[in-house]
Design an enzyme around this catalytic site. Structure first.
Site, short mmCIF file in Angstrom:
data_model
loop_
_atom_site.label_atom_id
_atom_site.label_comp_id
_atom_site.label_asym_id
_atom_site.label_seq_id
_atom_site.Cartn_x
_atom_site.Cartn_y
_atom_site.Cartn_z
N HIS A 87 0.85 -1.20 0.00
CA HIS A 87 0.00 0.00 0.00
C HIS A 87 0.88 1.25 0.00
O HIS A 87 0.67 2.18 0.78
CB HIS A 87 -0.96 -0.02 1.19
CG HIS A 87 -2.05 -1.04 1.05
ND1 HIS A 87 -3.30 -0.75 0.59
CD2 HIS A 87 -2.04 -2.38 1.26
CE1 HIS A 87 -4.04 -1.85 0.55
NE2 HIS A 87 -3.30 -2.86 0.95
N TYR A 354 3.86 -5.18 9.88
CA TYR A 354 3.72 -3.72 9.76
C TYR A 354 4.78 -3.03 10.60
O TYR A 354 5.34 -2.00 10.21
CB TYR A 354 2.32 -3.25 10.21
CG TYR A 354 1.17 -3.62 9.29
CD1 TYR A 354 1.23 -4.74 8.47
CD2 TYR A 354 0.00 -2.87 9.26
CE1 TYR A 354 0.18 -5.09 7.65
CE2 TYR A 354 -1.07 -3.20 8.44
CZ TYR A 354 -0.97 -4.32 7.64
OH TYR A 354 -2.03 -4.67 6.83
C1 HEM Z 1 -0.55 -11.46 6.44
C2 HEM Z 1 -1.23 -10.61 5.75
C3 HEM Z 1 -0.78 -9.21 5.44
C4 HEM Z 1 0.48 -8.70 5.30
C5 HEM Z 1 1.80 -9.46 5.43
C6 HEM Z 1 0.36 -7.29 5.02
C7 HEM Z 1 1.43 -6.43 4.83
C8 HEM Z 1 1.35 -5.07 4.81
C9 HEM Z 1 2.46 -4.15 4.93
C10 HEM Z 1 3.92 -4.55 5.04
C11 HEM Z 1 1.98 -2.89 4.91
C12 HEM Z 1 2.77 -1.59 5.06
C13 HEM Z 1 2.77 -1.19 6.53
C14 HEM Z 1 3.52 0.09 6.84
O1 HEM Z 1 4.69 0.26 6.42
O2 HEM Z 1 2.96 0.95 7.56
C15 HEM Z 1 0.55 -3.00 4.76
C16 HEM Z 1 -0.31 -1.93 4.68
C17 HEM Z 1 -1.68 -2.07 4.56
N1 HEM Z 1 -2.41 -3.23 4.63
FE1 HEM Z 1 -1.69 -5.09 4.82
N2 HEM Z 1 -0.96 -6.96 4.98
C18 HEM Z 1 -1.69 -8.10 5.24
C19 HEM Z 1 -3.05 -8.21 5.33
C20 HEM Z 1 -3.92 -7.16 5.15
C21 HEM Z 1 -5.35 -7.24 5.27
C22 HEM Z 1 -6.16 -8.49 5.64
C23 HEM Z 1 -5.83 -5.99 5.01
C24 HEM Z 1 -7.25 -5.48 5.00
C25 HEM Z 1 -8.21 -5.86 5.67
C26 HEM Z 1 -4.70 -5.12 4.76
C27 HEM Z 1 -4.79 -3.78 4.48
C28 HEM Z 1 -3.73 -2.90 4.45
C29 HEM Z 1 -3.86 -1.48 4.28
C30 HEM Z 1 -5.15 -0.70 4.05
C31 HEM Z 1 -2.56 -0.96 4.35
C32 HEM Z 1 -2.17 0.50 4.22
C33 HEM Z 1 -2.30 1.17 5.55
C34 HEM Z 1 -1.63 2.51 5.52
O3 HEM Z 1 -2.12 3.40 4.79
O4 HEM Z 1 -0.64 2.67 6.24
N3 HEM Z 1 -3.57 -5.85 4.86
N4 HEM Z 1 0.19 -4.34 4.71
#
Ligand code: HEM
Ligand code: HEM
Ligand code: HEM
Lengths: 378, 184
Positions: A87, A354
């Protein structure tokens, strides 16, 4: 070590306990005994160091750790200094949440008491490329931070898919590996994708559900889903499992998909929020006993109780470059008292990954965001 | 740490109690810390224990330091050379410093990142540093560095006690033993 007891030689050479604790007059140690004691001390110390390294996963290089997860994101998308590893492309928003008090039945969290709390958020597109061209089919995300009057916080990161394609972190990771671009063709290897789907029927089923929901035309008229289940505890101590949805007040429109500029989704969001505040209802779906709380690929049956707990209003938009939202980790397990994680294995893994992603980007120099401050102002 | 000494051969009861209570807590914290950052499934559970336990150590080390200043310390065993005494004293200063600074760095880094510093339920700590992710990144690395340094200092401490107790056989362990050592 000088042996001040050299004169009181004793053939036995054993530790003489009668004179403990000082053992001043105990017999000197034989050479063999000395060696044995030193070796024993060495073994104990090595054991302690070994146990510490074992806990840290040093002896299990195959284990999926937060660091290896983020390494894989970096292999797939490259390193983009200062950006999120997933994202990565986004824009920041602000607004408030008006609670109608209905949520207190489910959770004692202060955010559900009647009243207004300030919210800061971030709209994003899935994937690790911060300059990726917008596409209707790309996953849209919304991260929110609610600042409660007692100093607690609630953070959530939601996406616009009705179910999640992966049931656990290993499946997410394996798919990430399968999606890595081939260095020659610059395309992911289709055989790997097929193999992944064949070994993950739950992903195939989830994708069928996802494909039956045509994406809307913009960030503003789509719903966002928590997907993971959470355990709510109310003032009486009663627990319920819920998933939540932000349902848009802005009417649904299908996207045209016609040739658009690179940032059309973000530009559309900026234009729309500058015209009028955007609103969503926060709706809790309450599980019945037996509904899966540990598998986000499976939707809960139709007809589950829905509780509208209040309205989210987002009324201003800002480039990430100037907004504090860039520096927030929308960790889904930053929860106020009254909300707790379910047994969904994605939740703890998300929190861990995260945190790792946040720590790395926090230490990197920040490069300009795709959506610059001037793009927001124009 | 200006050691006022007497002829007693054992640390006072309160010092021994605090020593073993904190030894257990600190070893648990090192283990929890290193395990949680390598874990996906247990991360959340462990980090939720790590924060309040770390703050407990911060409170206890202040109490322990004051208690030490008010207590009379047993003299060093005759078997210790001046160099060893200096090393022992220096290692105690190092251990106390780390026990104080490490939890403060933990608290400070979460403050700089503006994470809520939740202890239990709705109980949380106020931030002690301004919001700066750059500062967070530095402190987060410092937290790891100091934890490893603390671990090494503990290994050296444990090794020295074992060496004295089993090799020099001057009964050093009994000076800190939870039981009452026999008078000499
Ligand atoms: C094991 C499963 C998942 C992994 C490994 C993962 C991994 C990541 C990572 C590495 C980031 C960046 C975090 C940062 O640097 O602040 C991220 C952001 C995000 N993830 Fe996931 N994610 C997973 C599951 C999900 C799920 C289930 C959702 C939604 C329901 C989701 C929604 C988001 C959103 C909306 C962001 C952006 C948030 C922001 O604007 O900082 N992710 N994810
Ligand atoms: C004597 C006290 C403490 C010890 C021995 C300790 C030890 C550790 C260790 C060994 C790690 C893993 C470091 C790594 O391998 O990178 C760690 C991480 C961490 N500690 Fe502590 N810690 C202490 C106090 C605290 C306190 C008081 C807090 C907060 C209030 C805290 C918050 C954290 C956090 C948030 C992480 C990292 C989590 C992440 O990166 O995802 N620690 N600590
Ligand atoms: C199994 C582990 C341990 C053993 C067997 C042990 C043993 C001892 C002994 C025998 C002494 C007395 C030394 C003397 O005669 O002057 C002592 C003192 C001390 N130990 Fe440990 N120790 C252990 C773990 C720890 C840990 C984990 C810490 C802190 C991180 C620690 C901190 C200290 C300090 C600061 C002193 C100086 C006395 C005081 O101010 O309390 N020890 N220890």
């Amino acid at each position: 070590m000088a042996n001040q007891n050299a004169k009181t030689t004793n053939e036995n050479g054993e530790l003489l306990n009668e004179t403990a604790p000082m053992e001043k007059h105990s017999a000197p140690l034989t050479a063999g005994n000395m060696f044995a004691r030193l070796a024993g001390i060495g073994c104990l110390l090595l054991g302690v160091v070994g146990a510490f390294l074992y806990l840290g996963g040093w002896f299990s290089p195959q284990k999926l750790t937060p660091a290896r997860f983020v390494d894989e994101f970096e292999r797939v998308s490259g390193i983009h200094s200062g950006f999120r590893h997933n994202h990565a492309k986004g824009v920041s928003v602000r607004g408030f949440f008006d609670s109608n008090g209905q949520g207190t039945r489910l959770s004692k969290a202060v955010v559900f008491q009647n009243g207004r709390v300030p919210v800061i958020g971030r709209f994003s597109l899935g994937g690790g490329d911060p300059h990726v061209p917008d596409a209707l089919s790309t996953v849209r995300g919304l991260g929110l931070q609610f600042s409660l009057p007692d100093g607690e916080q609630w953070r959530t990161a939601m996406i616009n898919l009705p179910v999640f394609p992966f049931k656990d972190p290993q499946a997410f990771y394996d798919n990430l590996v399968a999606s890595q671009l081939d260095p020659n063709t610059h395309q992911p290897d289709p055989a790997k994708g097929t193999a992944f789907l064949a070994s993950h029927p739950e992903t195939a089923r989830a994708l069928t559900i996802i494909k039956s929901h045509a994406p809307s035309s913009g960030f503003d008229n789509t719903a966002y889903y928590s997907l993971n289940a959470f355990r709510f505890v109310n003032a009486d101590g009663a627990s319920t499992y819920v998933r939540w949805t932000l349902t848009p007040v802005q009417p649904y429109e299908t996207g045209t998909g016609a040739s658009q500029n690179k940032d059309f989704l973000f530009d559309g969001l900026i234009a729309s929020i500058q015209q009028h505040p955007l609103q969503w209802h926060l709706v809790m779906t309450v599980a019945q006993p037996g509904d899966p709380t540990d598998n986000a690929t499976i939707p809960w049956p139709e007809g589950r109780e829905q509780v509208d707990v209040g309205t989210l209003t987002l009324d201003s938009v800002e480039s990430e470059e100037t907004s504090p939202a860039r520096d927030i980790n929308f960790d889904p397990l930053v929860l106020p008292a009254g909300m707790a994680p379910s047994n969904d294995p994605l939740l703890s893994a998300r929190s861990a990954v995260y945190s790792q992603s946040f720590t790395r980007r926090a230490g990197e120099t920040k490069e300009p965001s795709e959506i610059t401050p001037s793009e927001v102002r124009k | 740490m200006n050691a006022r000494t007497t002829n007693r051969q054992q640390f006072t009861g309160s010092m021994r109690l605090l020593h073993w209570l904190m030894a257990a807590l600190v070893l648990a914290m090192l283990g929890i810390g290193i395990a949680m950052v390598a874990s996906l499934g247990d991360y959340h559970r462990l980090v939720s224990i790590h924060r309040p336990l770390g703050i407990l150590i911060l409170i206890l080390v202040v109490i322990r330091f004051v208690n030490r200043c008010l207590s009379s310390l047993p003299p060093f065993p005759a078997t210790m050379s001046p160099q060893e005494r200096f090393a022992a004293h220096a290692s105690e200063v190092l251990l106390y410093t780390l026990l104080l600074v490490e939890p403060l760095v933990g608290w400070g880094m979460l403050s700089a990142a503006r994470y809520p510093i939740v202890l239990f339920g709705s109980l949380h700590l106020f931030p002690i540093l301004p919001h700066s992710v750059t500062l967070y990144a530095v402190l987060r690395r410092t937290h790891t560095f100091l934890a490893y340094l603390l671990f090494l200092a503990f290994v050296a401490h444990f090794g020295a006690v074992l060496f004295h107790t089993l090799f020099v056989r001057d009964g050093m362990l009994s000076r800190m033993a939870p039981w009452r050592a026999r008078a000499r």
